[in-house]
Design an enzyme around this catalytic site. Structure first.
Site, mmCIF file in Angstrom:
data_model
loop_
_atom_site.group_PDB
_atom_site.id
_atom_site.type_symbol
_atom_site.label_atom_id
_atom_site.label_comp_id
_atom_site.label_asym_id
_atom_site.label_seq_id
_atom_site.Cartn_x
_atom_site.Cartn_y
_atom_site.Cartn_z
ATOM 1 N N ASP A 1 3.012 0.105 21.806
ATOM 2 C CA ASP A 1 1.958 1.030 22.212
ATOM 3 C C ASP A 1 1.171 1.446 20.975
ATOM 4 O O ASP A 1 1.503 2.423 20.301
ATOM 5 C CB ASP A 1 2.560 2.249 22.894
ATOM 6 N N ASP B 1 9.875 0.283 26.355
ATOM 7 C CA ASP B 1 8.722 0.925 26.986
ATOM 8 C C ASP B 1 8.042 1.862 25.990
ATOM 9 O O ASP B 1 8.694 2.721 25.399
ATOM 10 C CB ASP B 1 9.200 1.711 28.213
ATOM 11 N N HIS B 2 6.745 1.688 25.792
ATOM 12 C CA HIS B 2 5.965 2.521 24.877
ATOM 13 C C HIS B 2 6.594 2.558 23.490
ATOM 14 O O HIS B 2 6.848 3.629 22.929
ATOM 15 C CB HIS B 2 5.787 3.943 25.430
ATOM 16 N N HIS C 1 1.051 1.624 34.521
ATOM 17 C CA HIS C 1 2.045 2.646 34.199
ATOM 18 C C HIS C 1 1.865 3.828 35.140
ATOM 19 O O HIS C 1 0.841 3.984 35.787
ATOM 20 C CB HIS C 1 1.872 3.104 32.744
ATOM 21 N N GLY C 2 2.884 4.680 35.216
ATOM 22 C CA GLY C 2 2.784 5.871 36.047
ATOM 23 C C GLY C 2 2.756 5.550 37.524
ATOM 24 O O GLY C 2 1.945 6.098 38.281
ATOM 25 N N SER D 1 12.759 3.652 27.193
ATOM 26 C CA SER D 1 11.912 4.382 26.254
ATOM 27 C C SER D 1 12.708 4.632 24.981
ATOM 28 O O SER D 1 13.939 4.518 24.955
ATOM 29 C CB SER D 1 11.458 5.710 26.856
ATOM 30 N N ASN E 1 5.253 0.277 36.628
ATOM 31 C CA ASN E 1 6.346 1.050 36.052
ATOM 32 C C ASN E 1 6.687 2.260 36.919
ATOM 33 O O ASN E 1 5.797 2.996 37.342
ATOM 34 C CB ASN E 1 5.977 1.531 34.653
ATOM 35 N N GLY F 1 4.446 10.905 34.978
ATOM 36 C CA GLY F 1 4.874 12.142 35.630
ATOM 37 C C GLY F 1 4.194 12.337 36.969
ATOM 38 O O GLY F 1 3.614 11.419 37.553
#
Length: 287
Positions: free
Chosen positions: A105, A84-85, A207-208, A49, A229, A178
């Site tokens: 993103d 990432d993002h 994602h997540g 990130s 991810n 999260g």
């Protein structure tokens, strides 16, 4: 040698398994992920990130560390170093730093601007042999201080982005970054099916990946998800193992904690987490 993520994800989509992206935050995390991937002969994506890149003093430092570590550890499996993002500016920084894959993103832009910027980055990335991931529909939760509401992707917008020539697509389907709340309704497989119908054989990204039930993970893979991810679960296991070591007072030398010993339990915990996820995703032995 670092590689683009395109080939490994195309193979994963065809083989009905997923490649894990494990975010890295320091030397210990990177070493644990690489060693586990080599042990299991699994392709792997190292996610970085913008916050983690800043923490590690910059993307050039991250790139140099990963390349040197792969050489010293004799890593032979395919490894992609992936932003990432990424912001528009962050993508350019990572391209210059030697990353082999980037995620732009643009989900927070109006769709027209997302298309314009993605089209530009696709051309540059492909000219340099890099793979590019784009996003439609924001992923819920918090990522480097940016809070997303978790809007599900519009299949028509997904097609518009996919048609630009991107290599894989992250589409919001009710997933969040999260921990998932107890009242989380689950993944929207109806949205995933509609996205897949719109974009065809393009590898999709989930994602997540922390906390999603195994049956949902496997169903998502069966519907075209080829990259999953994982970050939060590594954070939680690393913190828990480190805390346990400190509270147990296992360093009896009287000289204080040796940082190599202090971080070793957390590094081992990440290895165990990565192994569990690679086995779940079906990427073991696919290198």
């Amino acid at each position: 040698m670092l590689v683009s993520a395109k080939e490994m994800l195309d193979k994963a989509r065809e083989g009905k398994y997923a490649v894990g992206q494990f975010n890295i935050n320091n030397l210990e995390w990177t070493k644990s992920v690489l060693l586990t991937a080599e042990e299991l002969k699994s392709p792997v994506i190292l996610g970085v990130s913008e916050g983690a890149g800043k923490y590690m003093t910059g993307f050039k430092t991250v790139s140099a560390m990963v390349k040197a570590m792969m050489e010293e550890l004799n890593i032979t499996v395919p490894v992609a170093l992936h932003l990432d993002h990424g912001s528009y500016e962050g993508c350019y920084k990572c391209i210059k730093a030697g990353f082999t894959s980037i995620m732009f993103d643009g989900s927070h832009y109006p769709i027209e601007e997302n298309i314009e910027k993605t089209k530009e980055l696709v051309k540059i990335a492909h000219n340099m042999g890099l793979s590019l991931e784009a996003e439609v529909g924001s992923i819920g939760g918090e990522e480097d201080g940016v809070v997303g509401l978790g809007e599900c992707a519009d299949p028509n917008e997904c097609k518009a982005i996919a048609d630009l020539g991107i290599d894989f697509l992250a589409a919001g389907i009710g997933n969040i970054h999260g921990k998932y709340p107890e009242n989380w309704p689950g993944l929207r497989f109806d949205v995933l099916e509609n996205v897949k119908a719109a974009v065809g054989d393009m590898p999709l990204v989930l994602h997540g990946g922390t906390g999603i039930p195994e049956d949902m993970i496997k169903k998502a893979i069966s519907l075209g998800v080829a990259k999953i991810n994982v970050n939060t679960e590594c954070q939680l296991t690393f913190a828990a193992a480190t805390r346990e070591y400190i509270e147990a007072g296992k360093d009896k030398s009287g000289k204080g904690f040796d940082p190599r010993k202090l971080l070793a339990p957390g590094a081992d915990a990440i290895k165990a987490t990565v192994k569990e996820k690679m086995e779940l995703f079906g990427s073991v032995g696919k290198a």
